[in-house]
Write a protein that holds these residues in place. Structure first.
Motif, short mmCIF file in Angstrom:
data_model
loop_
_atom_site.label_atom_id
_atom_site.label_comp_id
_atom_site.label_asym_id
_atom_site.label_seq_id
_atom_site.Cartn_x
_atom_site.Cartn_y
_atom_site.Cartn_z
N GLU A 1 1.02 -14.97 3.37
CA GLU A 1 1.74 -13.77 3.79
C GLU A 1 1.15 -12.51 3.18
O GLU A 1 1.20 -11.44 3.77
CB GLU A 1 3.22 -13.89 3.41
CG GLU A 1 3.97 -14.83 4.32
CD GLU A 1 5.39 -15.06 3.83
OE1 GLU A 1 6.13 -15.71 4.56
OE2 GLU A 1 5.73 -14.58 2.73
N ALA A 2 0.58 -12.65 1.98
CA ALA A 2 0.03 -11.46 1.32
C ALA A 2 -1.36 -11.13 1.85
O ALA A 2 -1.75 -9.98 1.88
CB ALA A 2 -0.02 -11.68 -0.19
N CYS A 3 -2.09 -12.14 2.26
CA CYS A 3 -3.49 -11.92 2.68
C CYS A 3 -3.52 -11.31 4.08
O CYS A 3 -2.89 -11.82 5.00
CB CYS A 3 -4.23 -13.25 2.68
SG CYS A 3 -5.91 -13.11 3.31
N ILE A 4 -4.25 -10.20 4.23
CA ILE A 4 -4.34 -9.57 5.54
C ILE A 4 -5.61 -9.99 6.28
O ILE A 4 -5.90 -9.50 7.36
CB ILE A 4 -4.30 -8.03 5.44
CG1 ILE A 4 -5.39 -7.53 4.51
CG2 ILE A 4 -2.95 -7.55 4.99
CD1 ILE A 4 -5.59 -6.04 4.56
N CYS B 1 -8.84 -9.46 5.52
CA CYS B 1 -9.84 -8.41 5.66
C CYS B 1 -11.23 -8.91 5.31
O CYS B 1 -12.22 -8.30 5.70
CB CYS B 1 -9.49 -7.21 4.78
SG CYS B 1 -9.49 -7.55 3.02
N VAL C 1 -11.44 -6.53 -5.88
CA VAL C 1 -11.54 -5.82 -4.62
C VAL C 1 -10.34 -6.07 -3.70
O VAL C 1 -10.07 -5.27 -2.81
CB VAL C 1 -12.86 -6.19 -3.91
CG1 VAL C 1 -12.72 -7.49 -3.15
CG2 VAL C 1 -13.30 -5.08 -2.97
N PRO D 1 -7.29 -5.84 -1.70
CA PRO D 1 -6.39 -4.68 -1.59
C PRO D 1 -4.91 -5.04 -1.69
O PRO D 1 -4.10 -4.19 -2.00
CB PRO D 1 -6.72 -4.11 -0.20
CG PRO D 1 -7.21 -5.26 0.57
CD PRO D 1 -7.89 -6.18 -0.39
N THR D 2 -4.56 -6.30 -1.42
CA THR D 2 -3.15 -6.63 -1.31
C THR D 2 -2.62 -7.45 -2.47
O THR D 2 -1.49 -7.92 -2.41
CB THR D 2 -2.88 -7.41 -0.02
OG1 THR D 2 -3.53 -8.67 -0.13
CG2 THR D 2 -3.39 -6.67 1.18
N ASP D 3 -3.41 -7.69 -3.48
CA ASP D 3 -2.98 -8.53 -4.60
C ASP D 3 -2.64 -9.94 -4.18
O ASP D 3 -1.87 -10.63 -4.86
CB ASP D 3 -1.79 -7.90 -5.35
CG ASP D 3 -2.26 -6.79 -6.28
OD1 ASP D 3 -3.46 -6.47 -6.24
OD2 ASP D 3 -1.44 -6.26 -7.05
N TRP E 1 -10.48 -2.55 9.02
CA TRP E 1 -9.16 -3.14 8.74
C TRP E 1 -8.76 -2.85 7.31
O TRP E 1 -7.65 -2.45 7.01
CB TRP E 1 -9.25 -4.63 9.02
CG TRP E 1 -8.01 -5.43 8.87
CD1 TRP E 1 -7.86 -6.52 8.09
CD2 TRP E 1 -6.77 -5.25 9.56
NE1 TRP E 1 -6.59 -7.03 8.24
CE2 TRP E 1 -5.91 -6.27 9.13
CE3 TRP E 1 -6.30 -4.34 10.48
CZ2 TRP E 1 -4.60 -6.39 9.59
CZ3 TRP E 1 -4.99 -4.46 10.94
CH2 TRP E 1 -4.18 -5.48 10.49
N ARG F 1 -14.02 -0.42 1.79
CA ARG F 1 -14.33 0.50 0.72
C ARG F 1 -15.47 1.37 1.21
O ARG F 1 -16.57 0.90 1.44
CB ARG F 1 -14.75 -0.30 -0.51
CG ARG F 1 -14.87 0.51 -1.75
CD ARG F 1 -15.15 -0.41 -2.91
NE ARG F 1 -13.94 -0.88 -3.55
CZ ARG F 1 -13.95 -1.61 -4.65
NH1 ARG F 1 -15.08 -1.99 -5.18
NH2 ARG F 1 -12.83 -1.99 -5.20
N GLN G 1 1.51 -6.40 6.47
CA GLN G 1 1.65 -7.07 5.18
C GLN G 1 3.05 -6.88 4.62
O GLN G 1 3.63 -7.81 4.07
CB GLN G 1 0.61 -6.49 4.22
CG GLN G 1 0.15 -7.47 3.16
CD GLN G 1 0.75 -7.20 1.83
OE1 GLN G 1 1.42 -6.18 1.66
NE2 GLN G 1 0.55 -8.10 0.90
N LEU H 1 3.57 -3.02 -1.92
CA LEU H 1 2.57 -3.03 -2.98
C LEU H 1 1.95 -1.65 -3.07
O LEU H 1 1.21 -1.23 -2.19
CB LEU H 1 1.48 -4.02 -2.62
CG LEU H 1 1.50 -5.35 -3.35
CD1 LEU H 1 0.52 -6.29 -2.71
CD2 LEU H 1 1.17 -5.16 -4.81
N GLY I 1 4.62 -16.96 8.57
CA GLY I 1 4.04 -17.07 7.24
C GLY I 1 2.64 -16.51 7.15
O GLY I 1 1.84 -16.96 6.35
N VAL J 1 0.11 -12.69 8.31
CA VAL J 1 0.11 -11.37 8.93
C VAL J 1 -0.34 -11.56 10.39
O VAL J 1 -1.52 -11.55 10.71
CB VAL J 1 -0.83 -10.41 8.18
CG1 VAL J 1 -0.77 -9.03 8.78
CG2 VAL J 1 -0.46 -10.35 6.72
#
Lengths: 203, 337
Positions: free
Chosen positions: A57-60, A62, A106, A108-110, B85, B88, B103, B111, B185, B187
């Motif tokens: 759920e936390a991982c987007i 990227c 790196v 971004p979403t922890d 998306w 950096r 997210q 966050l 569960g 994104v």
């Protein structure tokens, strides 16, 4: 008239397809953990949230962790689908993690939280003593001991025999020993912390 | 006849070319960054002599490319990473607002470090509207090429889809995607959002040796655009487009029609990929300031204005036949060309 019929049928097809997704969604709602916990142990990059659902759920997706990884050990589950889609994992049989910490920095979403090198909890290595060359007296090796990025805190030689490797408490499960092990059957596996079962890495 | 703000600066008519330049630069960067990462991994391995000839080519070309700018490629190149998306850009962490929304919806947590990375894109969207779709989105680059392909197909006599649907459908996709995220569960919007897909699939293809499942989905959207509706995915289905439209509802920078200069030629309506109605002041939330209509307008009747609201329909253009016929009794504009 004909076109309208085609559109109607298309709409019906889409509706029935999405209706087929409802039981799946309901089952996820009722038992969210049931589907994510399988027998396969997914070795996540260092610092990953310990709960598999929370991590997904936390991982987007990227891909930044993979893009900064110097040994390119972080791969992405891109074809299996499910909630793991596009999340990172490490296949230690191909490449182990060198614990450089760039991915944690790196992210971004922890989903990968920055932790100290020795506090990383990816898993713990297990050595199959019925296969490892020195343990079955088929020669001297010690490749895993030499390669371990954490050194003597994580792996060492058995006291009685100089070349039999043993895992110590400091092992974080980076998988470099799995990568360098010369035995074709990969006697070293990375198990989940707290579970003593012999594990199978994916793919 | 000519209003004071019709030609604010010299590149005025060439903004569309500038936009194509921007789209191409973003797309080329998405291709370059995986190669730079490969170069970094080769450096980290300290084994140039063990590389394959093809890998040596990558190593050498990337070294030539980056050597004038950086001294320590293994670490310095980390300043340029990721995709649109989340990435950096020369040390500045940026994320897509949809990534943030997805997210938050999935994990239910706010966050702050992640919110900060999305602040600049959100702020720019509030000011400029859907500019991301027109100026940056790597999927847009491919979709517009796809539209060109569709035009060629029409030229040789094949039919392409020109259906119209409800623009509101994409908001449904957005909200269903966000609502499903905690249920699934993951994104969920990340899996169906074309720019995210394009970015990561390019990385998978170059660095990890093959396309993932997203490439199939993206190919399907290209076919959808070709066979069902022109730019249909962006207009009717894209969850990111929906979020940008919502954020850009009260955008300050808008393309507006100067009714005094308009001659009702309707070229703007024909060129608008999003099927909007610039000819009758129908811009709305969907306009992504792509400036294609500005480039095509023969009388410079479309200009950028700083205003939080679209002007209402101001009727036929004053240089057009319809307007002149209606005002012929006054017989003042007879000498107009």
């Amino acid at each position: 008239m004909n076109r309208r019929k085609v559109i109607k049928r298309l709409a019906l097809g889409v509706a029935s397809l999405s209706a087929a997704g409802i039981p799946y969604g309901l089952s996820r709602l009722l038992a969210p953990d049931r589907l994510t916990t399988s027998k396969i142990h997914y070795l996540r990059p260092p610092g990953a949230l310990s709960d598999a659902t929370a991590f997904n759920e936390a991982c987007i997706g990227c891909g930044l962790c993979g893009e900064v990884c110097p040994p390119k050990c972080i791969l992405f589950s891109d074809r299996e689908g499910g909630s793991r889609l596009n999340t990172p994992f490490i296949d230690p049989a191909k490449k182990g993690c060198i614990l450089c910490g760039k991915c944690m920095e790196v992210c971004p979403t922890d989903a990968l939280t920055e932790v100290d090198r020795k506090d990383i909890k990816m898993g713990i290595a297990q050595i199959d003593r019925t296969a490892c060359y020195p343990w079955v007296d088929r020669g001297v090796c010690g490749a895993c001991v030499v390669a371990c990025p954490l050194g003597e805190h994580a792996i060492g030689f058995d006291f009685a025999n100089m070349y039999r490797p043993v895992i110590k408490k400091g092992c974080v499960g980076c998988g470099v020993c799995v990568e360098v092990c010369p035995h074709p059957s990969l006697p070293i596996r990375i198990a989940e912390r707290g579970s003593s079962t012999v594990v199978v890495h994916q793919i | 006849m000519s209003s004071p703000d019709s030609k604010p600066f010299f590149l005025w008519r060439h903004l569309n070319k500038l936009r194509w330049l921007s789209l191409s630069i973003v797309f080329l960067m998405l291709i370059l960054i995986p190669f730079l990462h490969l170069y970094q991994t080769y450096i980290a391995a300290h084994a140039y002599d063990l590389l394959y000839p093809s890998e040596k080519v990558i190593y050498d070309s990337m070294e030539t490319l980056t050597a004038p700018f950086i001294s320590d490629p293994e670490n310095d190149l980390d300043l340029l990473k990721g995709t649109t998306w989340s990435g950096r850009l020369f040390g500045l962490d940026l994320s897509d607002p949809l990534a943030l929304a997805g997210q938050i919806a999935a994990s239910g947590k706010l966050l702050w470090p992640f919110v900060l990375t999305a602040l600049i894109p959100i702020g720019l969207t509030l000011l400029l509207g859907r500019f991301f779709c027109g100026w940056i989105c790597p999927a847009s680059f491919l979709y517009e090429l796809n539209t060109t392909l569709g035009a060629w197909l029409r030229n040789i006599g094949l039919h392409t889809g020109q259906r119209r649907m409800s623009r509101k459908f994409k908001y449904l996709v957005l909200f269903v995607g966000l609502l499903l995220s905690p249920l699934l569960g993951s994104v969920a919007v990340a899996a169906i959002y074309p720019p995210a897909i394009v970015g990561r699939e390019i990385y998978y293809a170059i660095a990890l040796g093959g396309f993932g499942v997203g490439a199939v989905f993206f190919a399907a959207t290209l076919l959808f655009d070709l066979l069902v509706a022109r730019r249909g995915f962006c207009r009717y289905l894209c969850p990111g487009g929906a979020l940008y439209s919502l954020l850009g509802k009260f955008r300050l920078l808008r393309i507006q029609r100067v009714v005094e200069d308009c001659n009702d030629c309707a070229k703007c309506n024909a060129v608008c990929e999003f099927g909007l109605d610039p000819l009758r002041d129908g811009f709305g939330m969907e306009c992504n300031n792509c400036t294609a209509c500005i480039a095509v307008c023969p009388t410079d009747a479309l200009v950028f204005k700083v205003t939080p609201k679209d002007q209402p329909d101001r009727g036929p253009g004053h240089l057009g036949r319809q307007y002149r016929r209606a005002h012929n009794e006054n017989a003042e504009d007879e000498h107009e060309p």
